[in-house]
Structure formats: C-alpha cells, structure tokens
Scaffold this motif. Structure first.
Motif, PDB file in Angstrom:
ATOM      1  N   PHE D  26       0.868  -1.185   0.000  1.00 32.91           N
ATOM      2  CA  PHE D  26       0.000   0.000   0.000  1.00 32.91           C
ATOM      3  C   PHE D  26       0.899   1.227   0.000  1.00 32.91           C
ATOM      4  CE2 PHE D  26       0.723   1.253   4.408  1.00 32.91           C
ATOM      5  CZ  PHE D  26       1.142   0.051   4.990  1.00 32.91           C
ATOM      6  N   GLU D  31      -5.362   2.863   0.405  1.00 40.40           N
ATOM      7  CA  GLU D  31      -4.881   1.495   0.169  1.00 40.40           C
ATOM      8  C   GLU D  31      -4.645   0.752   1.484  1.00 40.40           C
ATOM      9  OE1 GLU D  31      -2.790   2.856  -4.021  1.00 40.40           O
ATOM     10  OE2 GLU D  31      -1.517   2.065  -2.409  1.00 40.40           O
ATOM     11  N   LEU D  35      -6.574  -2.718   2.735  1.00 40.59           N
ATOM     12  CA  LEU D  35      -5.813  -3.854   3.245  1.00 40.59           C
ATOM     13  C   LEU D  35      -6.366  -4.304   4.609  1.00 40.59           C
ATOM     14  CD1 LEU D  35      -2.025  -4.182   2.871  1.00 40.59           C
ATOM     15  CD2 LEU D  35      -2.956  -4.381   5.181  1.00 40.59           C
TER      16      LEU D  35
END
Lengths: 153, 83, 153, 83
Positions: D26, D31, D35
């Motif tokens: 990431f 991001e 995750l």
C-alpha cells in the motif's frame, strides 16, 4: 431565580461555578466573563480605580438585562456580581456567569448581558492616573456592541 | 415633591448628591433640566445640551420628553461606564 | 506561551484565573468556558462517562487551535485544560480561558477555540446509561459551529 | 514499518489499540484501509466507507488520498466528541 449582587468584596469564580453546577444537573456549558482593572487606560497609567453606582437602579437594571437574555436564549441559571468602591490593577470588577445545556446559548447569553451591562447599568468608574483622578469616558464601541443585538430577529 | 439624585461627574460638578424640590414650575424632564441650568454656571456646564448625560425616573432610563409626577425620583448622571 | 493540559484530576477556575491575571497587568477581560457532564444526553440518563484521548495529538491539536485563535484576535494569554478518564454528572470536563485587553476578543477567541476543539481535538466520550455503555455520536451542530468561522474574512 | 493506532469504538470493534505492520502492498491511506478491510468482518464493519471515521498521519488529520512513508504513525478513529 437569578443571582445578582452589588458588593465591595471580591468574588470567587470557583465558588460561583460550584453553586450553579450543584443547583442543576442538566448544565452542560458554563460561560463566564470577568472584567479586570487594567494598569493602563486611554494612554495613561492607572494606579487605582473607584466604582460608584446608583443603589436600587443597578439591581433593577441588571435583573431586567438577565431576564431579557433568558427570553432570547435557553439559560438554566445566571449570576451577575459587580463590585463597587476602591479597586487596584488586576482586581476583578465584574462577573457574569451563564449556565445552559449547550454552549451556544451560554456564550450568547453571557455576551448579551455584558454588552447591555456596559451601556445600561448605572455604574461609573473614576481612575487615578499620574495626572490626577478622572472619570472614565463612555466608549462608542460599547454602544455599538449593544446595538448589534437588536439586529437579531 | 420630587427627589433629585446626581451621580459621578455631575454630582462632583454641582457639589451635592441629593435634594428634594417642590413639584412646581416644570412638568417634564426637559423643563426640570432647564430650571436646574438656570441655577448657575456649574449646573449649566454639567447639563449643557451638548454634554452627554442620562436621566432615569424611578430607576428607569427615560427621554427628556418624559412627563413627571409628584413623588418621582429623578436621577441625572453621565453615560455609564461599569463592567 | 499558552497553557495546555490533559489531565485526569479536576481543575479550579479561580486558580487558573488568578494565574492568568498575575502574569499580565494589561488583562481587562477574561472569558471562560467550562464543559460539564450532564445527567441526560440524547434522551437517556447518564450515570457516568469515560473520556479517551490520543496522547500527543491532543496537545498538538489544541496548540494549533489556540495559535490560530491568537492570529485572529488580540489574545494576551489562554489556558486549555481537558480532563480524561472517568467522570460523573456535574463534573467539569474542559476549561477554555482566554485573557484579552477587551471583551470582544476574549469572547470570540474562547468560542472559536471551543468550536474547533469539538471537531478537531481527538477525544472520545463513552457514556454509561441504563441500557449499557455507548460511544457518544459526533453532532452535526458541532460541525456547523466550526464551519461558520471560515466565513469570517 | 508503519505504526497503526486505533481509538474509541474502532479500537473496541477490532479488539486492539496498536500494531506495527510492514510498509508493503500500500502507498496511500486509502490502500492501507482496503488492506485492513480485507482482514475480516470486524475490520470491514468498522472501516466501511459509509461509516464515519477519521485518519491522522503523524498526528495531523489527513484525507484518504494522503501518501504514506516508512515510519509513519497512522491513527484511525471515529469523529471526535470531546469538550
């Protein structure tokens, strides 16, 4: 209902706050204004100050101002203490403490009461400066501060 | 009778803080002020129309057009400066 | 310059006011906000409250808010105290005290700091009610109170 | 490495208040959140886009587009309710 006192002795912010909080369990916001004697005013050093008032009319006038504030905002309680007599720089002059459930009402109510106290309550300040004693002049800024409340619908 | 009260700089200018006068020869605040001005220079100076002063009748601020009645308490003082 | 404290113990309004006044002889106006635990919130009885915070970020965030207020108004000094941990109804939660020469600056500065504290400082309240413990929801009114300051030129 | 901090209802929902993860897979806050959401239901519920949460990086509030770098302290929490 509201507490209004004209007195020569000093007041204690914590004591007044504890009184308001102990009387009501629904207070969420407490806004206080304390006016303090400054060591300078209008360009001159101030060594002391004397506050004169009109006994009877001061209490009446302050009660009317606080009642008007209570009509405009949701106030739970309020305390106004104004000292008279001889005061020195850094001394407390006046306390306006307003209790409400929410902070918006408490801030507005407190500032409204102070603005009207400044223009309507019969107190007069006399300062001692290096050039002698002088009566403090009323400020047009105080008149304007009071006037703006009448523009609120 | 009318009770007159004077405060702050006006009290100092005329030299006393209270008096009682007969309710005679005036019927409004303006007429009372004119009667006081006629007393002499110290009154005239303190109560000049150009100077800033306030009048309360029975502890309520009033205009100079306010009519008076026997027994009224009339207070004359400069603009307030508390707080 | 400004005083910022996150603490579990209570604070004393008079002590904080005396500190600010003793440090500066030019203070004419002292405006204080005290937030208090109410015994009711969102329609339920509140028997106790726990305040969680993000150590480090709280102090940083409060310092930024007070510094921004000092850019916008003429503040002489300011104190922000926020309590964390377990609290009961009528307990004091937060103090914002602002000292200025004149009351307009003190009122505006104090309300600005409170409005931003409400939306930006990382504190979270958990209340105990008859139905159990619950996290207090953020209020859109607080978001609106903060937003209005950006409309001032 | 990235230090993750969780507060208040989010801390309770996922069951811990702090962890350290490798800065890998990431590069932005968004991001990183995806995750975490992939870890399971408790994370997904707590960090649903529709839910209201805030992210601070190194103790400053940021948008989800904020780029991350090794050593960052990332805190995830609900809207604040102090004062």
């Amino acid at each position: 209902m509201f507490t209004i006192s004209i007195q020569t002795q000093d007041f204690d912010l914590s004591v007044e706050s504890a009184k308001l909080r102990s009387r009501h369990r629904d207070v969420g916001a407490l806004v206080s204004f304390v006016g303090v004697v400054r060591d300078m005013n209008d360009g001159a050093e101030v060594s002391s100050m004397t506050l004169e008032h009109y006994p009877g009319m001061t209490e009446k006038s302050l009660a009317e101002i606080v009642n008007e504030a209570a009509k405009r905002w949701r106030l739970i309680d309020a305390t106004v203490i104004h000292r008279v007599g001889a005061l020195l720089p850094t001394d407390q002059i006046v306390l306006v403490m307003v209790a409400s459930a929410h902070r918006g009402d408490a801030f507005q109510g407190c500032e409204f009461i102070m603005d009207y106290l400044k223009t309507d309550a019969p107190f007069w300040k006399k300062e001692t400066t290096p050039d002698g004693a002088r009566w403090v002049d009323a400020k047009s800024a105080d008149h304007h501060a009071q006037q703006r409340w009448s523009q609120i619908p | 009778m009318i009770t007159l009260l004077f405060f702050a700089s006006i009290r100092e200018a005329i030299g006393h803080d209270r008096e009682t006068i007969a309710f005679d020869g005036f019927s409004t605040v303006e007429e009372l002020l004119n009667l006081l001005r006629a007393r002499g220079e110290s009154y005239r100076d303190a109560l000049l129309p150009a100077k800033r002063w306030r009048v309360a009748v029975n502890q309520d601020m009033v205009d100079v057009t306010q009519a008076l009645k026997a027994g009224d308490e009339v207070a004359i003082f400069p603009p307030v400066t508390g707080g």
